[in-house]
Design an enzyme around this catalytic site. Sequence first.
Site, PDB file in Angstrom:
ATOM      1  CE  LYS A  67      11.654  65.638  12.676  1.00 50.12           C
ATOM      2  NZ  LYS A  67      11.882  66.372  11.753  1.00 50.12           N
ATOM      3  CG  ASN A  88      17.075  65.405  11.756  1.00 50.95           C
ATOM      4  OD1 ASN A  88      18.228  65.575  12.276  1.00 50.95           O
ATOM      5  ND2 ASN A  88      16.991  65.061  10.410  1.00 50.95           N
ATOM      6  CB  ALA A 131       3.483  75.466  15.970  1.00 47.18           C
ATOM      7  N   GLY A 133       6.585  69.651  14.688  1.00 46.32           N
ATOM      8  CA  GLY A 133       8.105  69.173  14.761  1.00 46.32           C
ATOM      9  C   GLY A 133       9.014  69.767  14.072  1.00 46.32           C
ATOM     10  CB  VAL A 134       9.532  70.399  10.518  1.00 48.32           C
ATOM     11  CG1 VAL A 134       8.039  71.281   9.821  1.00 48.32           C
ATOM     12  CG2 VAL A 134      10.803  70.853   9.747  1.00 48.32           C
ATOM     13  NE  ARG A 155      -5.761  71.463  14.750  1.00 47.02           N
ATOM     14  CZ  ARG A 155      -5.612  70.260  14.324  1.00 47.02           C
ATOM     15  NH1 ARG A 155      -6.828  70.075  13.527  1.00 47.02           N
ATOM     16  NH2 ARG A 155      -4.926  69.502  14.690  1.00 47.02           N
ATOM     17  N   GLY A 241       8.706  69.747  -0.638  1.00 46.05           N
ATOM     18  CA  GLY A 241       9.536  69.433   0.490  1.00 46.05           C
ATOM     19  C   GLY A 241      10.456  68.227   0.121  1.00 46.05           C
TER      20      GLY A 241
HETATM   21  P1  ATR Z   1       3.272  67.323  16.067  1.00 44.30           P
HETATM   22  O1  ATR Z   1       2.483  68.230  16.176  1.00 44.30           O
HETATM   23  O2  ATR Z   1       2.898  66.147  16.791  1.00 44.30           O
HETATM   24  O3  ATR Z   1       4.494  67.600  16.313  1.00 44.30           O
HETATM   25  P2  ATR Z   1       3.691  67.476  13.262  1.00 44.30           P
HETATM   26  O4  ATR Z   1       3.121  66.480  12.236  1.00 44.30           O
HETATM   27  O5  ATR Z   1       4.942  67.880  13.232  1.00 44.30           O
HETATM   28  O6  ATR Z   1       3.001  66.544  14.783  1.00 44.30           O
HETATM   29  O7  ATR Z   1       2.784  68.417  12.939  1.00 44.30           O
HETATM   30  C1  ATR Z   1       1.485  68.693  12.737  1.00 44.30           C
HETATM   31  C2  ATR Z   1       1.104  70.077  12.562  1.00 44.30           C
HETATM   32  O8  ATR Z   1       0.037  70.085  11.603  1.00 44.30           O
HETATM   33  C3  ATR Z   1       0.454  70.885  13.619  1.00 44.30           C
HETATM   34  O9  ATR Z   1       0.978  72.262  13.364  1.00 44.30           O
HETATM   35  C4  ATR Z   1      -0.760  70.806  13.437  1.00 44.30           C
HETATM   36  O10 ATR Z   1      -1.661  71.700  14.234  1.00 44.30           O
HETATM   37  P3  ATR Z   1      -1.933  71.291  15.907  1.00 44.30           P
HETATM   38  O11 ATR Z   1      -0.942  71.623  16.544  1.00 44.30           O
HETATM   39  O12 ATR Z   1      -3.251  72.180  16.149  1.00 44.30           O
HETATM   40  O13 ATR Z   1      -2.468  69.894  16.063  1.00 44.30           O
HETATM   41  C5  ATR Z   1      -1.098  70.701  12.092  1.00 44.30           C
HETATM   42  N1  ATR Z   1      -2.409  70.215  11.818  1.00 44.30           N
HETATM   43  C6  ATR Z   1      -2.729  69.081  11.583  1.00 44.30           C
HETATM   44  N2  ATR Z   1      -3.709  68.611  11.021  1.00 44.30           N
HETATM   45  C7  ATR Z   1      -4.480  70.007  11.147  1.00 44.30           C
HETATM   46  C8  ATR Z   1      -5.929  70.448  10.678  1.00 44.30           C
HETATM   47  N3  ATR Z   1      -6.631  69.798  10.264  1.00 44.30           N
HETATM   48  N4  ATR Z   1      -5.880  71.611  10.667  1.00 44.30           N
HETATM   49  C9  ATR Z   1      -5.066  72.810  11.118  1.00 44.30           C
HETATM   50  N5  ATR Z   1      -3.830  72.501  11.296  1.00 44.30           N
HETATM   51  C10 ATR Z   1      -3.769  70.931  11.480  1.00 44.30           C
END
Ligand code: ATR
Length: 276
Positions: A67, A88, A131, A133-134, A155, A241
Amino acid sequence: MIEKKFGIIGKPLSHSLSPTLHNFWFNKNKIFANYSLIEVETSEIEGVIKKIRSRELQGINVTVPYKQAVIPFLDLVIGDAKKTLSVNTISLNKEGKVVGNNTDVYGLEEGFVNKLNKQNIEENKTLILGAGGVTSSVIYALSKKGIKKIFISNRTLKKAEDIKKKFPFIKIVRWENIISKAEGMNIIINATSLGLKNGNNFIQEFKITKSNLVYFDIVYNPEETIMIKKFKKEGVKTFNGLEMFIYQGQKSFSLWNKFNPEINEDLKKIIKSKLK
Ligand code: ATR
């Protein structure tokens, strides 16, 4: 007659229900068009956007993780995409410029924010988990309604800090402190991918202290995440959602086709049947 072509770029895409949504509306409205999955690597984004410029593709949606990554290849970033730096929906305008917009904010408004109790709405303390994409769209949709007491936790701290640069009024909470922070909140939003079908779940145990707590899970597959089930059992008002997804799609469709397609029970039934 030439078939119009639309699609969604992202990776992975196998879970996406956007083709179901848009192809339903194309059939219903007798539009000769097809919407497909376009799974691409980062290096292939530019090539797909060129197909918009050359009119091979009439419009594309963008999902995780691209995005933001699409922005350098666009001529213009408009509307809510300008505020969130999250695109998007892409199309070609009358002047032949490739334009990026954001319909997630509209989806969030229609699918969640407008359903909140309007009384003293700006007093709501909100904790956003994630934190990715959305998240910037979530913050912007809430702030448009005057909700500014927003805490975010992720995280990976750095990604929360990057979002704070865009929205300096938000406060960052450390991931290890989300349980204690959640106790004082009126709204908790899951904007992580935790809870998604066949994925990981929250390991934290959230306690409910406020009787008027609202929980919104951006995940809609499954329709009821473990978190939704747990909060529901305790009498918390919950949302998934699904409506957000349908409304963001409706606005993308209307940007491309210049009319608003109908959201009806048939459509919801078809989408829900795909979630099983
Ligand atoms: P992207 O981070 O590539 O934009 P996303 O699907 O929009 O992808 O975001 C995934 C979110 O889920 C992120 O906030 C991610 O945390 P990290 O930035 O630390 O990766 C969170 N997430 C995914 N798996 C997780 C887990 N096992 N524990 C905590 N947060 C998780």
